[in-house]
Design a protein around this motif. Sequence first.
Motif, PDB file in Angstrom:
ATOM      1  N   UNK A 154     -51.593  -4.948  40.634  1.00 35.57           N
ATOM      2  CA  UNK A 154     -50.523  -4.075  41.127  1.00 35.57           C
ATOM      3  C   UNK A 154     -50.786  -2.639  40.713  1.00 35.57           C
ATOM      4  N   UNK A 155     -50.029  -1.711  41.291  1.00 36.18           N
ATOM      5  CA  UNK A 155     -50.076  -0.353  40.780  1.00 36.18           C
ATOM      6  C   UNK A 155     -48.985  -0.186  39.721  1.00 36.18           C
ATOM      7  N   UNK A 156     -49.006   0.948  39.025  1.00 35.81           N
ATOM      8  CA  UNK A 156     -48.077   1.157  37.918  1.00 35.81           C
ATOM      9  C   UNK A 156     -46.625   1.128  38.380  1.00 35.81           C
ATOM     10  N   UNK A 157     -46.364   1.667  39.571  1.00 37.24           N
ATOM     11  CA  UNK A 157     -44.988   1.661  40.081  1.00 37.24           C
ATOM     12  C   UNK A 157     -44.522   0.235  40.345  1.00 37.24           C
ATOM     13  N   UNK A 158     -45.394  -0.570  40.948  1.00 35.61           N
ATOM     14  CA  UNK A 158     -45.021  -1.958  41.246  1.00 35.61           C
ATOM     15  C   UNK A 158     -44.784  -2.757  39.976  1.00 35.61           C
ATOM     16  N   UNK A 159     -45.597  -2.515  38.948  1.00 36.31           N
ATOM     17  CA  UNK A 159     -45.400  -3.211  37.680  1.00 36.31           C
ATOM     18  C   UNK A 159     -44.060  -2.825  37.063  1.00 36.31           C
ATOM     19  N   UNK A 160     -43.728  -1.549  37.134  1.00 37.03           N
ATOM     20  CA  UNK A 160     -42.440  -1.116  36.617  1.00 37.03           C
ATOM     21  C   UNK A 160     -41.297  -1.759  37.405  1.00 37.03           C
ATOM     22  N   UNK A 161     -41.460  -1.865  38.720  1.00 38.55           N
ATOM     23  CA  UNK A 161     -40.433  -2.495  39.553  1.00 38.55           C
ATOM     24  C   UNK A 161     -40.267  -3.969  39.183  1.00 38.55           C
ATOM     25  N   UNK A 162     -41.367  -4.647  38.893  1.00 45.54           N
ATOM     26  CA  UNK A 162     -41.317  -6.075  38.565  1.00 45.54           C
ATOM     27  C   UNK A 162     -40.750  -6.342  37.180  1.00 45.54           C
ATOM     28  N   UNK A 163     -40.991  -5.425  36.242  1.00 44.96           N
ATOM     29  CA  UNK A 163     -40.613  -5.681  34.851  1.00 44.96           C
ATOM     30  C   UNK A 163     -39.461  -4.820  34.348  1.00 44.96           C
ATOM     31  N   UNK A 164     -39.157  -3.734  35.057  1.00 46.69           N
ATOM     32  CA  UNK A 164     -38.138  -2.805  34.581  1.00 46.69           C
ATOM     33  C   UNK A 164     -38.606  -1.960  33.420  1.00 46.69           C
ATOM     34  N   UNK A 165     -39.931  -1.925  33.200  1.00 47.39           N
ATOM     35  CA  UNK A 165     -40.511  -1.209  32.060  1.00 47.39           C
ATOM     36  C   UNK A 165     -41.529  -0.190  32.543  1.00 47.39           C
ATOM     37  N   UNK A 166     -41.496   1.005  31.984  1.00 48.64           N
ATOM     38  CA  UNK A 166     -42.439   2.061  32.358  1.00 48.64           C
ATOM     39  C   UNK A 166     -43.872   1.587  32.170  1.00 48.64           C
ATOM     40  N   UNK A 167     -44.747   1.943  33.121  1.00 47.05           N
ATOM     41  CA  UNK A 167     -46.146   1.503  33.055  1.00 47.05           C
ATOM     42  C   UNK A 167     -47.093   2.630  33.441  1.00 47.05           C
ATOM     43  N   UNK A 168     -46.681   3.872  33.267  1.00 50.57           N
ATOM     44  CA  UNK A 168     -47.468   4.981  33.806  1.00 50.57           C
ATOM     45  C   UNK A 168     -48.644   5.390  32.939  1.00 50.57           C
ATOM     46  N   UNK A 169     -48.583   5.133  31.635  1.00 51.41           N
ATOM     47  CA  UNK A 169     -49.716   5.488  30.779  1.00 51.41           C
ATOM     48  C   UNK A 169     -50.278   4.215  30.154  1.00 51.41           C
TER      49      UNK A 169
END
Length: 286
Positions: A154-169
């Motif tokens: 996934x991309x970082x945005x999709x991971x954040x959407x799936x987990x509710x947790x920031x994934x940008x760095x």
Amino acid sequence: MPLALIISSHVAGSRVGASAQAAALVQFRIDSMIVPTVLYGRHPGWGIPGGAPVPIELIESMLDGIEANGLFSQTDMVITGYFATAAQVRAAARSIDAVRAAPREGATPQAPARKPTVVVDPTMGDAGKGLYVPAEVAEAIAAELIPRADVVACNAWELQHLTGTDAREPQAAVRAARLLNKPTLVSSVQRGNEIGVVYADRKEAWLAAHAKALRAPNGAGDLLTALYAASILEGQTISYGLARAVGGVAETVTAANIWNAPELPIVAMAARIKQTSPTVRIERLA
């Protein structure tokens, strides 16, 4: 020869989705069976794409035909990507179960056959765009496909959407990935002037990073998924497979910029996508 089942978009005029992945997998002598979820003329990012979603009845009929020919027993890899409806997602989930349940030729209790690997790209949105599939499609992917995945790409945005947790760095991406409790490949991870891909599972985590490009044609995530999937079938180490996959994408994006190509030149870069790149650095995170 390894065989992959790809359930995703078919876009005639853009190097994205299933056709882009099949073109990349050919370089690793991996055959592909494509079941399209949409038939488009061009990527929607260019404007009205032309074409339409594939009716669920047709998708199910195609999957039935593949299964009837005994090909589920020969499938080594399933890759899922873009879906237009929740019914399509559920059909993909059923096919994953059928592939896993299919008897493997030549398998014995003493020498069991290798199980097929399922790579789920939860294609649903991106930074700056938000969710670009219907909410019910995103919900179906999370409920039906993520639990069935051996690897989530996934991309970082999709991971954040799936987990509710920031994934940008990078370290945030590792923490978010581990919430999925699946080996996870996270693209579009930022660190200063670099962009990269994080791999994380319960035991280890890696970052493959390179300088940001001025422009990246659509399809880089699809290419990344295919290249990393190829490394799994080859039995490569995680670090080498990640470095090679990210290197192949980086080299292809660079070539697109040098040639001013509007689409990824996947076929033209056939030799390069099979190699690591000196522009990519690999770093162990955990």
